[in-house]
Design an enzyme around this catalytic site. Sequence first.
Site, short mmCIF file in Angstrom:
data_model
loop_
_atom_site.label_atom_id
_atom_site.label_comp_id
_atom_site.label_asym_id
_atom_site.label_seq_id
_atom_site.Cartn_x
_atom_site.Cartn_y
_atom_site.Cartn_z
CB SER A 123 0.87 -47.66 5.39
OG SER A 123 1.84 -48.47 4.79
CD GLU A 124 1.02 -44.28 8.47
OE1 GLU A 124 1.67 -44.21 7.40
OE2 GLU A 124 1.40 -44.98 9.42
CG PHE A 133 7.43 -38.30 -9.83
CD1 PHE A 133 6.49 -38.00 -10.81
CD2 PHE A 133 7.02 -38.29 -8.50
CE1 PHE A 133 5.18 -37.69 -10.47
CE2 PHE A 133 5.70 -37.97 -8.14
CZ PHE A 133 4.78 -37.68 -9.14
CD GLU A 160 6.10 -44.51 -6.48
OE1 GLU A 160 5.00 -44.72 -7.00
OE2 GLU A 160 7.19 -44.66 -7.05
N GLY A 161 3.50 -42.46 -1.24
CA GLY A 161 2.34 -42.39 -0.35
C GLY A 161 2.51 -43.39 0.78
CD GLN A 181 11.75 -64.63 15.81
OE1 GLN A 181 12.25 -63.52 15.60
NE2 GLN A 181 11.81 -65.23 16.99
CB ILE A 182 12.30 -68.85 9.87
CG1 ILE A 182 10.79 -68.85 10.14
CG2 ILE A 182 12.75 -70.20 9.32
CD1 ILE A 182 9.90 -68.95 8.91
CD GLU A 230 8.14 -28.29 -2.52
OE1 GLU A 230 7.84 -27.55 -1.54
OE2 GLU A 230 7.97 -27.96 -3.71
N PRO A 231 11.12 -30.63 1.44
CG PRO A 231 13.12 -29.45 1.78
CD PRO A 231 12.06 -29.72 0.75
N1 CAA Z 1 -5.85 -39.86 -7.64
C1 CAA Z 1 -6.40 -38.81 -8.30
N2 CAA Z 1 -6.68 -37.64 -7.69
C2 CAA Z 1 -6.42 -37.55 -6.36
C3 CAA Z 1 -5.85 -38.62 -5.63
C4 CAA Z 1 -5.59 -39.82 -6.32
N3 CAA Z 1 -5.04 -40.86 -5.69
N4 CAA Z 1 -5.70 -38.22 -4.34
C5 CAA Z 1 -6.15 -36.95 -4.27
N5 CAA Z 1 -6.57 -36.56 -5.49
C6 CAA Z 1 -7.14 -35.25 -5.86
C7 CAA Z 1 -8.42 -34.94 -5.12
O1 CAA Z 1 -9.53 -35.49 -5.79
C8 CAA Z 1 -8.42 -33.42 -5.15
O2 CAA Z 1 -8.83 -32.99 -6.42
P1 CAA Z 1 -9.84 -31.74 -6.59
O3 CAA Z 1 -9.21 -30.57 -5.96
O4 CAA Z 1 -10.02 -31.63 -8.06
O5 CAA Z 1 -11.09 -32.13 -5.86
C9 CAA Z 1 -6.94 -33.09 -5.03
O6 CAA Z 1 -6.22 -34.26 -5.43
C10 CAA Z 1 -6.50 -32.70 -3.64
O7 CAA Z 1 -6.95 -33.70 -2.79
P2 CAA Z 1 -7.57 -33.34 -1.36
O8 CAA Z 1 -8.42 -32.13 -1.45
O9 CAA Z 1 -8.17 -34.60 -0.84
O10 CAA Z 1 -6.23 -32.90 -0.56
P3 CAA Z 1 -5.60 -33.50 0.73
O11 CAA Z 1 -4.42 -32.68 1.03
O12 CAA Z 1 -6.62 -33.69 1.83
O13 CAA Z 1 -5.16 -34.99 0.28
C11 CAA Z 1 -3.40 -36.43 -0.50
C12 CAA Z 1 -4.21 -35.18 -0.76
C13 CAA Z 1 -4.25 -37.65 -0.77
C14 CAA Z 1 -2.90 -36.48 0.94
C15 CAA Z 1 -2.22 -36.35 -1.47
O14 CAA Z 1 -1.47 -35.19 -1.18
C16 CAA Z 1 -1.27 -37.53 -1.42
O15 CAA Z 1 -1.54 -38.55 -2.05
N6 CAA Z 1 -0.15 -37.42 -0.68
C17 CAA Z 1 0.93 -38.38 -0.77
C18 CAA Z 1 1.94 -37.90 -1.74
C19 CAA Z 1 2.79 -39.00 -2.29
O16 CAA Z 1 2.33 -40.09 -2.60
N7 CAA Z 1 4.07 -38.70 -2.45
C20 CAA Z 1 4.98 -39.61 -3.05
C21 CAA Z 1 6.19 -38.87 -3.48
S1 CAA Z 1 6.89 -39.50 -4.95
C22 CAA Z 1 7.82 -40.82 -4.52
O17 CAA Z 1 7.83 -41.30 -3.45
C23 CAA Z 1 8.52 -41.39 -5.70
C24 CAA Z 1 9.81 -42.03 -5.45
O18 CAA Z 1 10.81 -41.38 -5.55
C25 CAA Z 1 9.86 -43.48 -5.22
#
Ligand code: CAA
Length: 384
Positions: free
Chosen positions: A367-368, A124, A364-365, A337-338, A128-129
């Site tokens: 904690s913040e 998936f 996958e996002g 620790q234990i 990106e950088p």
């Molecule tokens: N579910 C569904 N829709 C969502 C959502 C969610 N959890 N979070 C945001 N959205 C939607 C919003 O509703 C919005 O939709 P509309 O434009 O239709 O209203 C759109 O996404 C954009 O959201 P925002 O306007 O709120 O934009 P933002 O930039 O302020 O926030 C964010 C977006 C929540 C920060 C989002 O970018 C995010 O979740 N970032 C983290 C990315 C992430 O999890 N990356 C993981 C990489 S993959 C990985 O790690 C896999 C691996 O290899 C293990």
Amino acid sequence: MLSFALTETHRMIQDTAREFAQNEIAPSAVERDITGEFPAEIVKKLGELGFMGMMVSPEWGGSGLDTISYVIAMEEISKVDASVGVIMSVNNSLVCWEIEEYGTEEQKERYLRPLATGEKLGAFCLSEPQAGSDATHQRTTAVRDGEDWIINGTKNWITNGSSADVYVVFAQTDPAKRHRGITAFILEKGMEGFEIGKKEDKLGIRSSDTCSLHFTNVRVPDANRLGGVGQGFKIAMQTLNGGRIGIAAQALGIAQASFEAALKYAQEREAFGQPIANFQAIQFKLSDMATNIEAARLLTYKAAYHKDTGKSYIKEAAMAKLFASRVAVESALEAIQIHGGYGYVREYLVERYLRDAKITEIYEGTSEIQHITIARELYKEFQG
Ligand code: CAA
């Protein structure tokens, strides 16, 4: 009626996953943590067990199970080796689910079927950088050229990056529309201009494969577009909601492993003339660990239940991941620790649990980001 009992199928999956993890994964886990070798044989066997496409319909070669089953299996596998856990999680929740949900019949036949049976492996590609948490700012571009799209850009931190065969890639197709101009595409390894980048040397989950990917004028047919033009960001977010349940389950596995190691050690190790388990200082730690793990498990099961019953699970998945990942890190720290000095050396497994746990608070996002996601959902609920 509210029931906390697992069904017979769930128990069977738990037993199968536990047995497989003990017999087939545990023997090489320490060595692979040192060498970083990708567990190709183990992944192949997971496919034969039906664990690489657990929630995919049997029509497409999957096991047709519910998300609770997937969570149970993920916990058991990750308890023994979180590297194997994330390989399985990405294939199941970030690639198979996404193609089944948004793909055409042709895409399902060509890509989903071999992914669900474990014949092929998926990745998936969102980060990106310059765009991790700030995922809406995709710089990878896809420009239409007749019946094809031309893709240029770089992806980072891609799990299964060099081992995968099938890649879901998000690219900007209309920059003026920002995140509403992002589109998803299915790419295959070996496409001209698709280059596998540097493999990362990581703190933990060392035998999972993480690398960057570079696209230089990669020509992709429009038939490989996943979902509509401009729908890519929604697809990525919806997919990640389910992915976060998988990572919560991975964290749960690491936490449970930490707890079990600490409990065993506390009962065996003697100090001041008695097992250290007799001391309240240790009892408080063990009881806090067990309580937090149980709470994390309930949150994770609840998120899975919401997904299985067609309810919204954005908030539930974010809560489960936020809490379970914190519990994994805290449990691993307490287990060290234990163990005292023994916890700080490779001979005992708990130091790996801490290194493996940390990533669950990041990928996958972070904690913040989970906090922000939960808050936004709460505001929506309280607006009525
Ligand atoms: N579910 C569904 N829709 C969502 C959502 C969610 N959890 N979070 C945001 N959205 C939607 C919003 O509703 C919005 O939709 P509309 O434009 O239709 O209203 C759109 O996404 C954009 O959201 P925002 O306007 O709120 O934009 P933002 O930039 O302020 O926030 C964010 C977006 C929540 C920060 C989002 O970018 C995010 O979740 N970032 C983290 C990315 C992430 O999890 N990356 C993981 C990489 S993959 C990985 O790690 C896999 C691996 O290899 C293990």
